[in-house]
Design a protein around this motif. Structure first.
Motif, PDB file in Angstrom:
ATOM      1  N   VAL A 206       0.842  -1.209   0.000  1.00 59.16           N
ATOM      2  CA  VAL A 206       0.000   0.000   0.000  1.00 59.16           C
ATOM      3  C   VAL A 206       0.873   1.253   0.000  1.00 59.16           C
ATOM      4  CG1 VAL A 206      -1.736   1.294   1.319  1.00 59.16           C
ATOM      5  CG2 VAL A 206      -1.884  -1.206   1.196  1.00 59.16           C
ATOM      6  N   VAL A 207       1.833   1.285   0.907  1.00 58.62           N
ATOM      7  CA  VAL A 207       2.647   2.483   1.091  1.00 58.62           C
ATOM      8  C   VAL A 207       3.529   2.777  -0.132  1.00 58.62           C
ATOM      9  CG1 VAL A 207       4.680   3.214   2.399  1.00 58.62           C
ATOM     10  CG2 VAL A 207       2.620   2.524   3.597  1.00 58.62           C
ATOM     11  N   ASN A 208       3.988   1.717  -0.806  1.00 58.32           N
ATOM     12  CA  ASN A 208       4.905   1.930  -1.930  1.00 58.32           C
ATOM     13  C   ASN A 208       4.217   2.017  -3.281  1.00 58.32           C
ATOM     14  OD1 ASN A 208       7.815   1.819  -0.882  1.00 58.32           O
ATOM     15  ND2 ASN A 208       6.799   0.114   0.171  1.00 58.32           N
ATOM     16  N   GLU A 209       2.970   1.515  -3.360  1.00 53.39           N
ATOM     17  CA  GLU A 209       2.362   1.418  -4.698  1.00 53.39           C
ATOM     18  C   GLU A 209       1.086   2.227  -4.865  1.00 53.39           C
ATOM     19  OE1 GLU A 209       2.368  -2.782  -5.776  1.00 53.39           O
ATOM     20  OE2 GLU A 209       4.369  -2.977  -4.913  1.00 53.39           O
ATOM     21  N   TRP A 210       0.453   2.645  -3.806  1.00 51.72           N
ATOM     22  CA  TRP A 210      -0.767   3.435  -3.960  1.00 51.72           C
ATOM     23  C   TRP A 210      -0.388   4.898  -4.239  1.00 51.72           C
ATOM     24  CZ3 TRP A 210      -5.512   1.813  -0.499  1.00 51.72           C
ATOM     25  CH2 TRP A 210      -5.747   0.445  -0.672  1.00 51.72           C
ATOM     26  N   SER A 211      -1.310   5.613  -4.933  1.00 54.02           N
ATOM     27  CA  SER A 211      -0.997   7.000  -5.298  1.00 54.02           C
ATOM     28  C   SER A 211      -1.043   7.898  -4.048  1.00 54.02           C
ATOM     29  CB  SER A 211      -2.023   7.509  -6.318  1.00 54.02           C
ATOM     30  OG  SER A 211      -3.281   7.670  -5.675  1.00 54.02           O
ATOM     31  N   GLU A 212      -0.450   9.086  -4.215  1.00 55.59           N
ATOM     32  CA  GLU A 212      -0.436  10.056  -3.103  1.00 55.59           C
ATOM     33  C   GLU A 212      -1.877  10.379  -2.662  1.00 55.59           C
ATOM     34  OE1 GLU A 212       2.114  13.443  -3.779  1.00 55.59           O
ATOM     35  OE2 GLU A 212       1.032  14.630  -2.287  1.00 55.59           O
ATOM     36  N   GLU A 213      -2.766  10.504  -3.643  1.00 56.22           N
ATOM     37  CA  GLU A 213      -4.156  10.845  -3.323  1.00 56.22           C
ATOM     38  C   GLU A 213      -4.848   9.712  -2.542  1.00 56.22           C
ATOM     39  OE1 GLU A 213      -6.428  11.764  -6.787  1.00 56.22           O
ATOM     40  OE2 GLU A 213      -8.222  12.137  -5.595  1.00 56.22           O
ATOM     41  N   GLU A 214      -4.590   8.480  -2.983  1.00 56.75           N
ATOM     42  CA  GLU A 214      -5.196   7.332  -2.279  1.00 56.75           C
ATOM     43  C   GLU A 214      -4.678   7.257  -0.837  1.00 56.75           C
ATOM     44  OE1 GLU A 214      -5.989   3.867  -5.605  1.00 56.75           O
ATOM     45  OE2 GLU A 214      -3.919   4.449  -5.252  1.00 56.75           O
ATOM     46  N   LEU A 215      -3.382   7.502  -0.681  1.00 55.42           N
ATOM     47  CA  LEU A 215      -2.817   7.448   0.673  1.00 55.42           C
ATOM     48  C   LEU A 215      -3.427   8.544   1.543  1.00 55.42           C
ATOM     49  CD1 LEU A 215       0.966   6.713  -0.070  1.00 55.42           C
ATOM     50  CD2 LEU A 215      -0.755   5.132   0.770  1.00 55.42           C
ATOM     51  N   ARG A 216      -3.504   9.766   0.983  1.00 60.78           N
ATOM     52  CA  ARG A 216      -4.080  10.875   1.754  1.00 60.78           C
ATOM     53  C   ARG A 216      -5.519  10.544   2.170  1.00 60.78           C
ATOM     54  NH1 ARG A 216      -4.092  15.154  -1.801  1.00 60.78           N
ATOM     55  NH2 ARG A 216      -6.218  14.590  -2.319  1.00 60.78           N
ATOM     56  N   ASN A 217      -6.266   9.980   1.233  1.00 58.66           N
ATOM     57  CA  ASN A 217      -7.671   9.647   1.530  1.00 58.66           C
ATOM     58  C   ASN A 217      -7.800   8.624   2.650  1.00 58.66           C
ATOM     59  OD1 ASN A 217      -8.688  11.357  -0.303  1.00 58.66           O
ATOM     60  ND2 ASN A 217      -8.974   9.838  -1.929  1.00 58.66           N
TER      61      ASN A 217
ATOM     62  N   LYS B 138      13.213   7.532  -3.653  1.00 68.81           N
ATOM     63  CA  LYS B 138      14.647   7.305  -3.410  1.00 68.81           C
ATOM     64  C   LYS B 138      14.883   5.858  -2.999  1.00 68.81           C
ATOM     65  CE  LYS B 138      14.798  11.872  -1.549  1.00 68.81           C
ATOM     66  NZ  LYS B 138      14.370  12.285  -0.243  1.00 68.81           N
ATOM     67  N   GLU B 139      13.984   5.338  -2.145  1.00 70.41           N
ATOM     68  CA  GLU B 139      14.236   4.017  -1.569  1.00 70.41           C
ATOM     69  C   GLU B 139      12.898   3.435  -1.129  1.00 70.41           C
ATOM     70  OE1 GLU B 139      16.939   2.621   2.229  1.00 70.41           O
ATOM     71  OE2 GLU B 139      15.995   4.588   2.328  1.00 70.41           O
ATOM     72  N   ARG B 140      12.664   2.135  -1.434  1.00 66.28           N
ATOM     73  CA  ARG B 140      11.394   1.498  -1.049  1.00 66.28           C
ATOM     74  C   ARG B 140      11.262   1.480   0.489  1.00 66.28           C
ATOM     75  NH1 ARG B 140       7.577  -1.597  -3.868  1.00 66.28           N
ATOM     76  NH2 ARG B 140       6.534  -3.132  -2.551  1.00 66.28           N
ATOM     77  N   ILE B 141      10.040   1.714   0.964  1.00 65.28           N
ATOM     78  CA  ILE B 141       9.802   1.729   2.422  1.00 65.28           C
ATOM     79  C   ILE B 141       9.430   0.311   2.833  1.00 65.28           C
ATOM     80  CG2 ILE B 141       8.395   2.765   4.267  1.00 65.28           C
ATOM     81  CD1 ILE B 141       7.848   5.056   2.099  1.00 65.28           C
ATOM     82  N   VAL B 142      10.298  -0.340   3.604  1.00 70.54           N
ATOM     83  CA  VAL B 142      10.077  -1.772   3.852  1.00 70.54           C
ATOM     84  C   VAL B 142       9.933  -2.137   5.325  1.00 70.54           C
ATOM     85  CG1 VAL B 142      11.147  -2.559   1.699  1.00 70.54           C
ATOM     86  CG2 VAL B 142      12.578  -2.237   3.713  1.00 70.54           C
ATOM     87  N   THR B 143      10.233  -1.216   6.230  1.00 72.52           N
ATOM     88  CA  THR B 143      10.091  -1.593   7.646  1.00 72.52           C
ATOM     89  C   THR B 143       9.142  -0.629   8.358  1.00 72.52           C
ATOM     90  OG1 THR B 143      11.871  -0.209   8.526  1.00 72.52           O
ATOM     91  CG2 THR B 143      12.510  -2.403   7.694  1.00 72.52           C
ATOM     92  N   THR B 144       8.643  -1.113   9.503  1.00 70.41           N
ATOM     93  CA  THR B 144       7.681  -0.321  10.283  1.00 70.41           C
ATOM     94  C   THR B 144       8.328   0.955  10.831  1.00 70.41           C
ATOM     95  OG1 THR B 144       8.261  -1.704  12.179  1.00 70.41           O
ATOM     96  CG2 THR B 144       6.224  -2.265  10.993  1.00 70.41           C
ATOM     97  N   THR B 145       9.581   0.843  11.275  1.00 72.84           N
ATOM     98  CA  THR B 145      10.211   2.024  11.874  1.00 72.84           C
ATOM     99  C   THR B 145      10.617   3.050  10.806  1.00 72.84           C
ATOM    100  OG1 THR B 145      12.189   0.665  12.015  1.00 72.84           O
ATOM    101  CG2 THR B 145      11.023   1.063  14.065  1.00 72.84           C
ATOM    102  N   GLN B 146      10.961   2.544   9.607  1.00 73.11           N
ATOM    103  CA  GLN B 146      11.261   3.456   8.489  1.00 73.11           C
ATOM    104  C   GLN B 146      10.023   4.330   8.226  1.00 73.11           C
ATOM    105  OE1 GLN B 146      12.274   0.987   5.140  1.00 73.11           O
ATOM    106  NE2 GLN B 146      12.946   2.706   3.875  1.00 73.11           N
TER     107      GLN B 146
END
Ligand code: SAM
Length: 325
Positions: free
Chosen positions: A154-165, A189-197
Motif C-alpha cells: 500500500v505504502v509503496n504502490e498506492w498514489s499520493e491521493e489514495e494514501l491521503r484519503n 529514493k528508496e522502497r519503504i520496507v520496515t515499520t520504523t522506516q
C-alpha cells in the motif's frame, strides 16, 4: 506503551461480556475473535458438557495455541471446543458446514461474540509487522500470511491521493496530506520496507508531534484497516451473525475505535428499526420486522477499576443486539 508490547493480552470487559451473552448450559456460542482466549475460556466453562464453543480466528497461531492450552490444562473442556481458522466474515458458511459435518445439531447458535482488532502478542511479533516501536517488515495483517495485501504494498504502490484519503478517512489523521507527500517523495529514493522506516517518516512529516499518542498511531490504524479490510469484513460478519442467531440469542460486539463502533451502532439500529421493505410493498417480505432489540442502548464501557488495571481498555465499547422470541 513500549513496555506493554512485551505484555500478554488482557481480556477486556470480561464480566460484562459474559453477562451480555446470557449463557445457559447446553448453548452453542461463537467467539468470532478467539485471540488469547480470555473470553473463550470463560464461555467454555459456562456452556456445560453438552454445549459447544465455535472459536474463530483468522490467525492460525491463536487457534493452535488455544487448542494446546485447553488440551494440556483443561482436558475436561476439550470436547466442547470447535476451533476454526477462518475470517469471521464467513461465519454463516462455517456454521452451515459444521452442521453438515454433524458437529453441531442446527445451523443456529445462541450467542455470538466479536472482540475486534488485534491482540498484544501480534504487535510484538514480527510475523505480523505492526509495531512502530520495533523494526520489523511492514505487513500489518492479522493472519500473519505473506500472500495477502501488505502495508508495504500500500505504502509503496498506492498514489499520493489514495494514501491521503485513507489516512484521512480511516485514520482521522489531520496531517494526512503532508504525510502522503512525504511518503511519495521518500519512496522515489528508496522502497519503504520496515515499520520504523515508515514511523520515522511520519514523525518527520508532522508539524504536531507532541500529542499523547505516538505520531504514527493514526496512519498505522488506517493501514491496518485497509490491509485487513476491517470495515467491510465487519459488515459481512454482522449480517452473517444476525442470520445464524437463534431466537433470544445475543450478538455482542466490542469495538476499539470510532469507525468500528459507528459501523456496529448503525447496523444494530437498522436491525432494531424493523421492517426495511420499500413503502410501496403491500406486505412485509423482509422478515426483519421487530426481530431485534438493542440492549443497554448507550453501550457498556470498562469500569474505573478495569481502566486502572488495563489502560488499553479505555476506548472499548460493548454493544448488545438480541433476537426476539
Ligand atoms: C482483541 S483480540 C481478541 C481477544 C480475545 N477476546 C481474548 O480475550 O483473548 C482480536 C483477535 O481477532 C482476530 N481477528 C481480527 N479480525 C478477524 C477476522 N476478520 N476474522 C477472524 N479473526 C479476526 C485477531 O487475529 C485477534 O487474534
Amino acid at each position: 506503551m513500549a513496555d506493554s508490547e512485551k505484555e500478554f493480552h488482557r481480556t477486556v470487559l470480561l464480566k460484562e461480556t459474559i453477562e451480555a451473552l446470557n449463557i445457559k448450559k447446553g448453548d452453542v456460542i461463537i467467539d468470532a475473535t478467539l485471540g488469547a482466549g480470555g473470553h473463550a475460556l470463560e464461555i467454555l466453562r459456562l456452556i456445560g458438557e453438552r454445549g459447544k464453543l465455535i472459536a474463530f480466528d483468522v490467525d492460525k497461531k491463536a487457534v493452535d495455541d488455544f487448542k494446546k492450552r485447553i488440551t494440556e490444562n483443561f482436558p475436561e473442556l476439550r470436547n466442547r471446543l470447535i476451533p476454526v481458522v477462518d475470517n469471521f466474515k464467513n461465519i454463516k458458511k462455517v456454521v452451515k458446514r459444521l452442521q453438515a459435518e454433524g458437529r453441531i445439531k442446527r445451523d443456529k447458535v445462541n450467542g455470538v461474540l466479536a472482540d475486534l482488532g488485534w491482540r498484544i502478542e501480534q504487535v510484538a511479533d514480527e510475523r505480523y509487522g505492526m509495531s512502530f516501536r520495533k523494526e520489523m517488515p511492514l505487513k500489518m495483517n492479522f493472519s500473519g500470511d505473506d500472500k495477502v495485501l501488505t502495508a508495504e504494498k500500500v505504502v509503496n504502490e498506492w498514489s499520493e491521493e489514495e494514501l491521503r484519503n485513507i489516512f484521512q478517512s480511516l485514520g482521522e489523521e489531520r496531517e494526512a496530506g503532508r504525510i502522503a507527500k512525504k511518503i511519495v517523495e521518500s519512496r522515489q529514493k528508496e522502497r519503504i520496507v520496515t515499520t520504523t522506516q515508515l514511523a520515522d517518516l511520519i514523525t518527520d512529516a508532522k508539524k504536531n508531534r507532541n500529542g499523547r499518542i505516538h505520531p504514527a498511531t493514526k496512519v498505522f490504524q488506517a493501514l491496518r484497516i485497509v490491509v485487513n479490510a476491517e470495515l467491510s469484513n465487519l459488515e459481512l460478519f454482522l449480517e452473517g451473525a444476525t442470520d445464524v442467531l437463534e431466537s433470544e440469542g445475543r450478538l455482542v460486539v466490542i469495538s476499539f475505535h470510532s469507525l468500528e463502533d459507528r459501523t456496529v451502532k448503525k447496523f444494530f439500529r437498522a436491525k432494531a428499526r424493523g421492517c426495511v421493505c420499500p413503502e410501496e410493498l403491500p406486505v412485509c417480505v423482509c422478515g426483519q420486522s421487530n426481530q431485534f432489540i438493542i440492549l443497554q442502548k448507550k453501550g457498556v464501557r470498562p469500569s474505573l477499576a478495569e481502566l486502572k488495571e488495563n489502560p488499553r481498555a479505555r476506548s472499548a465499547v460493548l454493544r448488545i443486539l438480541k433476537k426476539r422470541k
